[in-house]
Write a protein that holds these residues in place. Structure first.
Motif, PDB file in Angstrom:
ATOM      1  N   SER A 193       0.768  -1.130  -0.080  1.00 50.92           N
ATOM      2  CA  SER A 193      -0.209  -0.160   0.098  1.00 50.92           C
ATOM      3  C   SER A 193       0.820   1.255   0.162  1.00 50.92           C
ATOM      4  CB  SER A 193      -0.878  -0.153   1.260  1.00 50.92           C
ATOM      5  OG  SER A 193      -0.315   0.073   2.508  1.00 50.92           O
ATOM      6  N   ASN A 204      -5.782   9.188   1.565  1.00 51.95           N
ATOM      7  CA  ASN A 204      -5.406   7.998   0.833  1.00 51.95           C
ATOM      8  C   ASN A 204      -4.956   8.554  -0.734  1.00 51.95           C
ATOM      9  OD1 ASN A 204      -7.597   8.978  -0.461  1.00 51.95           O
ATOM     10  ND2 ASN A 204      -8.749   7.003  -0.616  1.00 51.95           N
ATOM     11  N   ASP A 214      -4.364   5.097  -2.817  1.00 47.74           N
ATOM     12  CA  ASP A 214      -4.494   3.862  -2.063  1.00 47.74           C
ATOM     13  C   ASP A 214      -5.813   3.300  -1.875  1.00 47.74           C
ATOM     14  OD1 ASP A 214      -4.147   1.485  -0.542  1.00 47.74           O
ATOM     15  OD2 ASP A 214      -2.911   2.665   1.022  1.00 47.74           O
TER      16      ASP A 214
END
Length: 561
Positions: free
Chosen positions: A110, A538, A558
């Motif tokens: 990630s 993210n 992500d």
């Protein structure tokens, strides 16, 4: 560190280069990214990370993050492959042992850039056209999107340095009036090649006074009416973007994203250009919602499914005490009061205001209060058109003298009246205009203010009925000459000032051109204002430059968060 990468001159692939040389370097098929202030570098949550540079290569699945102050580096990779030569193998083994010993090798997937996903962006204003050649109300928002679809011949990076874009190289004659630009091999989104004929047509529409000639398929000759040492920087302005206009009003560019859907004033969908000459972007698409209300997001202190949203100054204040990721540019946008001036034929939509009254009104403004209180220290008092951090000479322009007010009141014992229009959709403009009315009233000037929905275009300003208008204009470039040329075009400052800007070779000459533009108080700078962005946690490698513009080629999300 100096021996990790090798060149074609040594060992057939990459030369040994120290990490400090990599910032801003364009690798084959991929732009290497340098973050000024961002939301994280290659998976790290880093605010104000100007001391770091991040480099990524999605095909080899590696990321290198370099601390440019300490020259230290962190590697995150799942398959680093060096050149099969004795030197490369030696250093590969050494660095693998160092990295494994330091416990850096195991990294979650990630934290590594990867392809895929759709980024959803909320912008404040409604954009009626993405065509750089069409005049619209909010050009700053349009430029952010248009720069992803259309390309100029050159570009200016976050440090104000000039780089090639659609033009691979250029050269000028001794007098710097005749320039030749060699184009790179690039394609429009419809698959056709970028040719000199299309480039000439676009540049001629933007600047009719230039003499433009195609020289073969991939070369363009530009002859200007006066010496133009800053022509390559000028061509980085968005109005010189190269657009191919297809039937049914379809537009094709050559940028990293192509226009997949467009609903004027409502919605846009940009799809990744798989054949982009600079390398495919990480994300599959960028979806843009225009004129979107952030009320629910602000109440919940959460962007939810959205990835980024533009913020006004009052909205920014509500989030500053939270743990949200906020990106604020340098004070770049120009907040300015503009009085109408006669055009080249001596005509104007309204009788000009007395010059002494203009000077007195300029002296009534309390710029410190406007910047520090009303704009909540997200701006800087302005005495010039360009900010101090860009030119280094704004401090020479002194604030209007209060004696101008006393002198005017002595000569005009009665009160005078002025009308001032502002953008009704900008709450910051409204409170600034209200404060101006209070300050002017204390000096005996009755200032009547009102909101207007159509004051941001040049054509509207030629016919407006107010005595003056309060405008917020974007900083067009991170190069002083190009930025000042953009302002000269915004206000039609005339050929003399335009020529002085474009022919300036020293900062003193640029300062003199700006001084002439401000000498008659038709333009009264008020403040330089920052732009703000709210980004989800993210989102990675979102680059907002000092002027508030975006660079999203290295953007990735992500999708596990």
């Amino acid at each position: 560190m100096d021996s990790i990468l090798h060149s074609r001159r040594r060992c057939g692939i990459h030369r040994h280069l120290p990490a400090r040389f990599f910032a801003g370097y364009r690798a084959p098929g991929r732009q290497i990214m340098r973050t000024e202030t961002g939301t994280g570098i290659s998976g790290f949550n880093c605010l104000h990370s100007s001391a770091h540079s991040a480099f990524s290569c999605p095909k080899n699945n590696w990321v290198l993050t370099v601390d440019t102050l300490t020259r230290s580096a962190i590697f995150m990779f799942s398959g680093w492959t060096l050149v099969p030569c004795p030197t490369a193998v030696k250093f590969k083994r050494i660095w693998l042992m160092v990295i494994m010993g330091a416990g850096i090798l195991p990294v979650s997937a990630s934290t590594r850039p990867h392809y895929g996903g759709t980024v959803r962006i909320l912008i404040q204003h409604k954009i009626e056209s993405i065509d750089p050649g069409v005049e619209i109300e909010y050009p700053a928002d349009r430029e952010k999107l248009a720069d992803l679809v259309f390309e100029t011949l050159t570009e200016i990076d976050g440090q104000g340095r000039l780089h090639p874009r659609l033009a691979a190289s250029w050269q000028a004659d001794a007098g710097q009036r005749v320039w030749q630009f060699q184009l790179r091999a690039a394609s429009f989104h419809d698959g056709s090649a970028v040719t000199s004929t299309i480039v000439v047509a676009n540049l001629k529409a933007a600047m009719p006074d230039w003499k433009l000639t195609p020289s073969g398929k991939l070369a363009v000759t530009i002859e200007t009416t006066f010496p133009s040492p800053h022509l390559p920087e000028l061509l980085a302005l968005s109005r010189f973007a190269i657009v191919k206009r297809l039937p049914n009003n379809v537009l094709a560019g050559s940028g990293p994203y192509k226009l997949a859907e467009w609903q004027a004033g409502e919605h846009a969908l940009l799809a990744a250009n798989d054949d982009y000459w600079g390398g495919r972007p990480f994300v599959d698409a960028i979806e843009v919602q225009m004129g979107f209300s952030l009320r629910e997001h602000l109440l919940e202190r959460n962007l939810g499914r959205d990835h980024a949203a533009e913020l006004s100054i009052d909205q920014l204040r509500a989030l500053e005490q939270s743990s949200q990721t906020l990106v604020v540019s340098r004070p770049a946008d120009l907040l300015v009061v503009a009085f109408p001036r006669n055009d080249q034929n001596g005509r104007s939509g309204k009788k000009p205001v007395d010059p002494k009254l203009r000077a007195a009104f300029a002296a009534t403004m309390n710029r410190q209060v406007i910047s520090n209180v009303l704009l909540q220290r997200k701006s800087a008092p302005a005495t010039a058109l360009l900010p101090q951090w860009l030119t280094g000479y704004e401090f020479i322009f002194r604030s209007p003298d209060a004696d101008q007010v006393r002198k005017w009141r002595t000569e005009n014992p009665g009160s005078a009246s002025l009308t001032l229009a502002y953008d009704f959709s900008d709450p910051a403009a409204r409170i600034v205009a209200e404060r101006m009315a209070v300050d002017a009233r204390e000096a005996g000037i009755m200032l009547q203010i009102f909101g207007d929905p159509h004051i941001n275009t040049k054509s509207a300003r030629r016919t407006f009925t107010a005595d003056a208008v309060l405008l917020r204009l974007p900083l067009h470039a991170l190069d002083p000459a190009a930025a000042l040329a953009g302002i000269a075009d915004d206000f039609d400052l005339g050929q003399e000032i335009t020529a002085a800007i474009q022919s300036a070779t020293r900062p003193e000459e640029l300062y003199e051109a700006e001084r002439k533009a401000l000498a008659d108080d038709y333009l009264i700078p008020v403040a330089h204002v920052s732009e703000a962005l709210w980004i989800n946690n993210n989102v990675h490698n979102w680059q907002q430059l000092a002027d508030g513009s975006w660079r999203l080629e290295q953007l990735w999300v992500d999708q596990n968060k």
